[in-house]
Design an enzyme around this catalytic site. Structure first.
Site, short mmCIF file in Angstrom:
data_model
loop_
_atom_site.label_atom_id
_atom_site.label_comp_id
_atom_site.label_asym_id
_atom_site.label_seq_id
_atom_site.Cartn_x
_atom_site.Cartn_y
_atom_site.Cartn_z
N ASP A 1 85.75 166.26 -34.43
CA ASP A 1 86.65 166.05 -33.18
C ASP A 1 87.75 167.06 -33.50
O ASP A 1 87.48 168.24 -34.41
CB ASP A 1 87.15 164.68 -33.45
CG ASP A 1 87.84 164.32 -34.81
OD1 ASP A 1 87.88 165.34 -35.42
OD2 ASP A 1 88.32 163.19 -35.08
N ASP B 1 90.02 167.83 -38.03
CA ASP B 1 89.39 167.12 -39.13
C ASP B 1 87.98 167.04 -39.40
O ASP B 1 87.58 167.20 -40.40
CB ASP B 1 89.86 165.60 -38.80
CG ASP B 1 89.35 164.71 -39.61
OD1 ASP B 1 89.70 164.63 -41.02
OD2 ASP B 1 88.50 163.53 -39.45
N GLU C 1 77.74 163.49 -38.92
CA GLU C 1 79.00 164.12 -38.75
C GLU C 1 79.42 165.01 -39.85
O GLU C 1 78.95 164.67 -40.96
CB GLU C 1 80.12 163.07 -38.46
CG GLU C 1 81.62 163.92 -37.82
CD GLU C 1 82.43 162.87 -37.31
OE1 GLU C 1 83.41 163.46 -36.58
OE2 GLU C 1 82.25 161.97 -37.15
N TYR D 1 92.09 156.83 -40.20
CA TYR D 1 92.08 157.04 -41.80
C TYR D 1 93.31 156.04 -42.14
O TYR D 1 94.46 156.43 -42.82
CB TYR D 1 92.71 158.53 -41.95
CG TYR D 1 91.48 159.33 -41.88
CD1 TYR D 1 90.64 159.38 -42.77
CD2 TYR D 1 91.50 160.02 -40.66
CE1 TYR D 1 89.59 160.50 -42.71
CE2 TYR D 1 90.42 160.87 -40.42
CZ TYR D 1 89.32 161.04 -41.42
OH TYR D 1 88.65 162.13 -41.19
#
Length: 601
Positions: free
Chosen positions: A218, A215, A568, A368
């Site tokens: 990670d 994703d 990120e 999510y």
């Protein structure tokens, strides 16, 4: 006396034989374009477009309409500043939308003022002579959607607009980011030397679930954002295929899309009415800081089924599979058919079992958690209609439509995509209004805040993502006849900010230019076998193409690996960004990109 070069064409469903192209027809009008191919260089031009029946209105966004005859059969168009120069033997594509009542077939001609007729007679613009380096232009004369438009690929230096930043390079780098996100068995042509096979034991009740994309920084595989990314990337390939061709990245893009599409085919088991929507536990995964190749924790898989529905995750996957079927139809007809079959059956599952996936799979909610499913189901039905022309899908898409001003486009919010797809498929004015209002809200002076240096700032978590997603909506809208230079200027302002028009003079896309983040929040880039870089040290691997989250509301940003809000990367961050870059590159190589807006910082 001014000589006129006459380009005669039949505006009908078989227009590809004549040189003026019809991309779509509907009751009350049609959309198409003219391809100009002058015998000598033009430095400013005026053309006359004359039809043999009245046309109520002619709209174009790459030329100025200067006059219309009283009988509404002849329209005079002149160049805009940025497309006045066309090289001898070059091409200029002029898109238009025409409103004409009660006429299903029109004959017409286009003349360029100031050009002598060529010795060989009438020049057919779909097969220009005298320049063998130009590839033939292909068409799709579907009566369904103007998204099936001609994709012209001029050679370098012919018919190209000046770009402040190389959008083609930014687009190509983004593909490398997706290569770095691959899970499972890597292909022999893997271009990321520091990546190897990983998570080879992924399964759900013994069913093989290897593959797909990790994703973000990670190693969980979340199907909702993965499907959103695949759909947006596929939509961009459909609309801007020539951009990938011109940049030499077309085959790489097909390979890129196969990774999630192949994975979705594994996840959907029609015979069991089961769709696997997540592999990996977010808590356990985030507790491990290391390479994907070194993971040893358990990786549970989670599914939806009739007793635990998830129309959002399933519907988004349908949209990805359906657009995959469209873009692979010419490349690999067998694969396209397989994708379409899966999309149809998964759609029926999603429609018959309405519900929110993160209610059925609570392990996803903290990462999510979904707010609804109608927007995803709208995109799913719209893309299936595009792929099949089965009216029931269009009827469904309209039933899922929400006319309200959209908050944004993201992994959870697909409302602008629903509205834009319905405009593509129907040309109904209310959907166009939705798009105009959405971009107006995001543009300067709109309701969405902006940073002092000009980034639309919708949310702190991945601020670049929301701006890039608005830019992607804008460029596809322009390709569909909405917004013109105004939308292109907005899209450029956001992508240019991301690539360097900011107070840091920094590219938030890693590897673009010389000044970019060196410490993204990404385990694979930060670690070597048995060792990971401390927080203060640059990552040992360059995560080419990764789009870092973005600045705060005052353009504040530090290259800090520990800051997963601003630094990120994620699959859904890159999807809209890459498609926006593809769109801007498409308009640039087709000489339709206006000058870049000035930087605010």
């Amino acid at each position: 006396m001014i000589a006129l070069l006459v380009l005669t064409a039949l505006l009908s469903i078989n227009a590809e034989d004549q040189g003026v192209y019809i991309d779509n027809q509907w009751d009350g009008g049609f959309a198409g374009h003219v391809l100009l191919h002058p015998a000598v260089a033009l430095h400013g031009w005026t053309i006359h477009v004359k039809f043999d029946h009245p046309v109520d209105k002619l709209e174009t966004w790459v030329a100025a309409l200067t006059s219309t005859s009283s009988d509404k059969t002849e329209f005079v168009l002149t160049n805009k500043d940025y497309d006045k120069d066309v090289l001898s033997g070059g091409n200029l594509k002029i898109d238009f939308v025409a409103r004409a009542s009660g006429t299903t077939s029109l004959a017409g001609k286009v003349t360029i003022e100031g050009q002598s007729p060529q010795p060989t007679g009438t020049q057919q613009p779909n097969q220009p002579t005298g320049n063998p380096s130009l590839p033939p232009v292909s068409t799709n004369n579907s009566t369904g959607s103007p998204s099936h438009s001609v994709k012209l690929t001029p050679p370098p230096g012919v018919g190209g607009s000046k770009m402040k930043y190389d959008y083609g390079k930014a687009m190509g780098l983004s593909i490398l980011f997706y290569d770095a996100q691959r899970s499972g068995k890597l292909p022999g042509n893997n271009p990321i030397p520091w990546r190897g096979d990983s998570a080879m034991g992924d399964n759900g009740d013994g069913h093989d679930l290897t593959g797909g994309w990790y994703d973000a920084g990670d190693h969980v595989k979340f199907n909702l954002p993965m499907a959103m990314s695949a759909h947006v990337l596929g939509w961009g390939l459909e609309k801007f295929k020539d951009a990938y061709e011109h940049a030499g990245k077309l085959n790489d893009m097909y390979d890129c899309l196969r990774t999630p599409l192949d994975y979705f085919l594994k996840c959907w088991i029609p015979s069991q009415q089961t769709y696997w929507v997540q592999v990996g536990d977010g808590g356990a995964d985030h507790a491990f800081w290391g390479r994907a190749e070194d993971m040893h924790m358990g990786r549970p898989a989670y599914k939806i089924h009739p007793g635990a529905p998830g129309s959002d995750a399933a519907g988004n996957t349908v949209a990805a599979l359906a657009i995959g079927a469209v873009v692979f139809k010419e490349k690999d007809a067998g694969y396209s058919a397989k994708l379409l079959e899966a999309a149809k059956s998964l759609y029926e599952f999603a429609k018959s079992n309405p519900g929110i996936y993160s209610n059925s799979v609570p392990q996803a909610k903290a990462f999510y958690g979904s707010s609804g499913f109608k927007d995803e189901m709208c995109e799913a039905a719209a893309e299936l209609y595009k792929a099949t022309k089965d009216q029931k899908y269009l009827t469904d898409a309209k039933s899922f439509y929400d006319p309200a001003l959209a908050w944004g486009y993201s992994w959870d919010a697909k409302q602008p995509g629903c509205q834009l797809l319905l405009w593509e498929l129907t040309q109904e004015a209310k959907y166009k209004t939705n798009m105009e209002e959405f971009i107006a809200a995001y543009a300067p002076g709109g309701s969405v805040p902006m940073t002092p240096c000009g980034l639309t700032y919708r949310d702190k978590w991945g601020s670049n993502r929301y701006a890039a997603n608005a830019a992607f909506i804008a460029v596809i809208a322009v390709a569909d006849g909405i917004g013109g230079d105004k939308f292109l200027n907005y899209a450029m302002s956001q992508i240019n900010y991301i690539l360097g028009d900011n107070n840091k003079h920094l590219s938030y896309e890693i590897g673009f230019g010389n000044n970019y983040p060196k410490k993204p929040h990404h385990r694979g880039a930060a670690c070597k076998p048995g060792w990971c870089a401390p927080s203060w040290q640059d990552s040992p691997h360059i995560l080419y193409g990764g789009l870092c989250g973005g600045p705060g509301p005052n353009d504040d940003y530090q290259d800090n690996r520990d800051d997963y809000v601003k630094n990120e990367v994620a699959c859904d961050f890159n999807a809209g960004f890459q498609t926006a870059c593809a769109g801007l590159y498409h308009f640039a190589i087709n000489n339709q990109l206006p000058p870049s807006p000035p930087a605010k910082c």
